[in-house]
Motif scaffolding. Structure first.
Motif, short mmCIF file in Angstrom:
data_model
loop_
_atom_site.label_atom_id
_atom_site.label_comp_id
_atom_site.label_asym_id
_atom_site.label_seq_id
_atom_site.Cartn_x
_atom_site.Cartn_y
_atom_site.Cartn_z
N TYR A 22 1.01 -1.40 0.10
CA TYR A 22 -0.12 -0.18 0.15
C TYR A 22 0.89 1.19 0.11
O TYR A 22 2.29 1.28 0.44
CB TYR A 22 -1.01 0.02 1.09
CG TYR A 22 -0.40 -0.15 2.47
CD1 TYR A 22 0.29 0.84 3.18
CD2 TYR A 22 -0.21 -1.27 3.20
CE1 TYR A 22 0.64 0.75 4.40
CE2 TYR A 22 0.49 -1.83 4.25
CZ TYR A 22 0.72 -0.63 5.06
OH TYR A 22 1.44 -0.89 6.18
N THR A 37 -3.88 -0.12 5.82
CA THR A 37 -5.04 -0.78 5.50
C THR A 37 -5.79 -0.86 6.62
O THR A 37 -5.43 -0.14 7.73
CB THR A 37 -4.87 -2.14 5.03
OG1 THR A 37 -4.13 -2.88 6.13
CG2 THR A 37 -3.74 -2.25 3.99
N GLU A 38 -6.97 -1.69 6.61
CA GLU A 38 -8.04 -1.97 7.86
C GLU A 38 -6.96 -2.51 8.92
O GLU A 38 -7.42 -2.33 10.17
CB GLU A 38 -8.98 -2.67 7.40
CG GLU A 38 -10.14 -2.94 8.57
CD GLU A 38 -11.13 -3.54 7.97
OE1 GLU A 38 -11.73 -4.51 8.79
OE2 GLU A 38 -11.87 -3.24 6.95
N ASP A 39 -6.01 -3.47 8.52
CA ASP A 39 -5.43 -4.35 9.58
C ASP A 39 -3.87 -3.73 9.93
O ASP A 39 -3.34 -4.45 10.73
CB ASP A 39 -5.26 -5.74 9.17
CG ASP A 39 -6.51 -6.48 8.88
OD1 ASP A 39 -7.37 -6.14 9.59
OD2 ASP A 39 -6.74 -7.09 7.83
N GLU A 40 -3.41 -2.90 9.09
CA GLU A 40 -2.05 -2.49 9.40
C GLU A 40 -1.99 -0.97 9.21
O GLU A 40 -2.57 -0.47 8.26
CB GLU A 40 -1.12 -3.18 9.22
CG GLU A 40 -1.00 -3.35 7.32
CD GLU A 40 0.05 -4.13 6.89
OE1 GLU A 40 0.73 -3.91 6.12
OE2 GLU A 40 -0.01 -5.53 6.97
N ARG A 41 -1.00 -0.24 9.81
CA ARG A 41 -0.85 1.24 9.45
C ARG A 41 0.77 1.45 9.40
O ARG A 41 1.33 0.63 10.29
CB ARG A 41 -1.27 2.13 10.62
CG ARG A 41 -2.72 1.93 10.59
CD ARG A 41 -3.36 2.80 9.53
NE ARG A 41 -4.80 3.07 9.74
CZ ARG A 41 -5.61 2.74 8.72
NH1 ARG A 41 -5.15 2.48 7.56
NH2 ARG A 41 -7.04 2.81 8.76
N THR A 65 -0.08 -3.28 13.59
CA THR A 65 -0.94 -4.20 12.92
C THR A 65 -1.83 -4.84 14.00
O THR A 65 -1.63 -5.10 15.12
CB THR A 65 0.08 -5.48 12.36
OG1 THR A 65 -0.79 -6.30 11.75
CG2 THR A 65 0.85 -6.08 13.58
N THR A 66 -2.95 -5.46 13.68
CA THR A 66 -3.84 -6.08 14.15
C THR A 66 -3.65 -7.57 14.68
O THR A 66 -4.25 -8.08 15.68
CB THR A 66 -5.36 -5.98 13.66
OG1 THR A 66 -5.23 -6.70 12.45
CG2 THR A 66 -5.81 -4.70 13.53
#
Length: 108
Positions: A22, A37-41, A65-66
């Motif tokens: 990304y 993303t929804e699961d990581e930055r 991260t989630t």
């Protein structure tokens, strides 16, 4: 980064797009690149240590991260190391757990 390299943060952010999957967008007010993303930055910032004779480690890449952080960090380290372009340090809680260019037991 080797002494004769002079990479900009924007160049590193562009490479990270392929490694992370990304884009990181520049946030001028914060002087950083940020994306995810929804699961990581991920956050890319400049780092200037007064203890280094030249800018051998000029950037910090932090992430959230989630999922489990350590496997994610090691996989990211492996992908970046495979490029063969950067001197990398992987730290957890200010302790070096991996490095591409010196034994980790030499961490001060």
């Amino acid at each position: 980064m080797d002494q004769d390299q002079d990479l900009s943060m924007s160049e590193v952010a562009e490479v990270l797009k392929d490694v992370l999957g990304y884009s990181l967008e520049f946030l001028p007010d914060d002087e950083m690149y940020y994306g995810g993303t929804e699961d990581e930055r991920a956050w890319l910032t400049e780092y200037r240590s007064p203890d280094e004779p030249f800018r051998s480690h000029p950037f910090d890449l932090e992430f959230h991260t989630t999922g489990p952080e350590e496997p994610f960090a090691h996989a990211l380290f492996d992908r970046l190391a495979a490029l063969g372009r950067y001197r990398l340090l992987l730290t957890f809680d200010d302790e070096c757990v991996r490095a591409t260019h010196f034994p980790r037991d030499e961490w001060w």
